[in-house]
Design a protein around this motif. Structure first.
Motif, PDB file in Angstrom:
ATOM      1  N   LEU A  65       0.843  -1.191   0.000  1.00 48.30           N
ATOM      2  CA  LEU A  65       0.000   0.000   0.000  1.00 48.30           C
ATOM      3  C   LEU A  65       0.883   1.247   0.000  1.00 48.30           C
ATOM      4  O   LEU A  65       1.780   1.371   0.845  1.00 48.30           O
ATOM      5  CB  LEU A  65      -0.926   0.005   1.216  1.00 48.30           C
ATOM      6  CG  LEU A  65      -1.905  -1.169   1.311  1.00 48.30           C
ATOM      7  CD1 LEU A  65      -2.756  -1.047   2.569  1.00 48.30           C
ATOM      8  CD2 LEU A  65      -2.798  -1.239   0.071  1.00 48.30           C
ATOM      9  N   ILE A 177      -6.956  -1.041   4.859  1.00 46.07           N
ATOM     10  CA  ILE A 177      -6.334  -0.105   3.908  1.00 46.07           C
ATOM     11  C   ILE A 177      -5.832   1.171   4.594  1.00 46.07           C
ATOM     12  O   ILE A 177      -5.425   2.108   3.906  1.00 46.07           O
ATOM     13  CB  ILE A 177      -7.311   0.258   2.764  1.00 46.07           C
ATOM     14  CG1 ILE A 177      -8.596   0.913   3.307  1.00 46.07           C
ATOM     15  CG2 ILE A 177      -7.624  -0.951   1.902  1.00 46.07           C
ATOM     16  CD1 ILE A 177      -9.462   1.546   2.222  1.00 46.07           C
ATOM     17  N   GLY A 178      -5.865   1.225   5.919  1.00 53.95           N
ATOM     18  CA  GLY A 178      -5.349   2.401   6.614  1.00 53.95           C
ATOM     19  C   GLY A 178      -6.115   2.713   7.880  1.00 53.95           C
ATOM     20  O   GLY A 178      -6.791   1.842   8.441  1.00 53.95           O
ATOM     21  N   ASN A 190      -4.748   4.011  -1.403  1.00 53.49           N
ATOM     22  CA  ASN A 190      -4.570   2.643  -0.915  1.00 53.49           C
ATOM     23  C   ASN A 190      -5.676   1.736  -1.440  1.00 53.49           C
ATOM     24  O   ASN A 190      -5.439   0.590  -1.827  1.00 53.49           O
ATOM     25  CB  ASN A 190      -4.564   2.624   0.613  1.00 53.49           C
ATOM     26  CG  ASN A 190      -3.222   3.020   1.205  1.00 53.49           C
ATOM     27  OD1 ASN A 190      -2.259   3.284   0.486  1.00 53.49           O
ATOM     28  ND2 ASN A 190      -3.148   3.078   2.527  1.00 53.49           N
TER      29      ASN A 190
END
Length: 238
Positions: A65, A177-178, A190
């Protein structure tokens, strides 16, 4: 549906459950709907048009990512000889051989990623019952069994935000994804990178619609459904 708390009920009012949102709007709504005091993980859930019972419809891969995961990643490396030095210089948190194998066999798993050199695999095979259930067992297909020449790169990528994705038994892929605290465009980047990797990993046995739906949500927040067309267009544009 189980009873939800008052804050969750307020958060879900931000969304129209029947609507599919374009990616940027979906990410922003997921962040707005976060209703807890800690920095939640933002997750992507992809419902696939695949049958996980068939070997030719399996999806598994890894992706780096571009904006990381927003949390420190503890990397363990099973190695011996010169590989111990290489892993340590690359930033591995824990490196070792037989003594480390014994420690893990006894149940210690205070790490996020486990990497091994090929020559160590015959010695760590018995760790499957400890690491397998946690998804931590080194595997060549996930890029966590690497020769010494690639060991430094693998360690550095693991620390930066390298994540594994795979189809579960219900036909869904779940991937972080974060964090909620990320800027929206970083989460979006991402998201696009992850979806692009899944698209490229399309198995030979896939028939019909490959990705049926995509939802973004925080750890404890409601899911926001993405409109597939602009999401896949975002991937193509990237």
């Amino acid at each position: 549906m189980p009873n939800r708390g008052k804050k969750y009920q307020e958060a879900i009012k931000l969304l129209d459950p029947q609507q599919q949102y374009e990616p940027g709007q979906a990410v922003a709504l997921a962040q707005q709907a976060s209703h807890v005091k800690f920095d939640e993980t933002v997750e992507l859930h992809l419902r696939m048009g695949l049958d996980p019972r068939h070997a030719d419809q399996q999806v598994r891969g890894v992706v780096l990512l571009p904006n990381g995961l927003g949390k420190p990643v503890r990397v363990l490396v099973f190695a011996q000889g010169e590989a111990v030095r290489v892993a340590g210089e690359a930033g591995a948190d824990i490196v070792g051989g037989d003594e480390l194998i014994k420690q893990v066999e006894e149940g210690w798993t205070e790490f996020d990623v486990a990497i091994a050199t090929p020559e160590m695999m015959s010695r760590i095979g018995r760790l499957g019952r400890v690491l397998g259930r946690k998804g931590l067992m080194p595997n060549p297909r996930s890029g966590t069994v690497v020769p010494m020449a690639d060991l430094g790169r693998a360690v550095r990528e693991a620390r930066l935000g390298r994540v594994e994705f795979r189809l579960d038994r219900t036909g869904i892929i779940h991937v972080p994804i974060g964090k909620v605290s990320f800027e929206g465009d970083k989460l979006l980047e991402n998201l696009a990178t992850l979806v692009d990797a899944v698209v490229k990993a399309k198995p030979t046995g896939s028939k019909g619609q490959y990705i049926r739906s995509i939802t973004v949500a925080t750890t404890m927040g409601p899911g926001v459904h993405l409109d597939l067309a602009p999401t896949l267009a975002l991937v193509s544009a990237g």
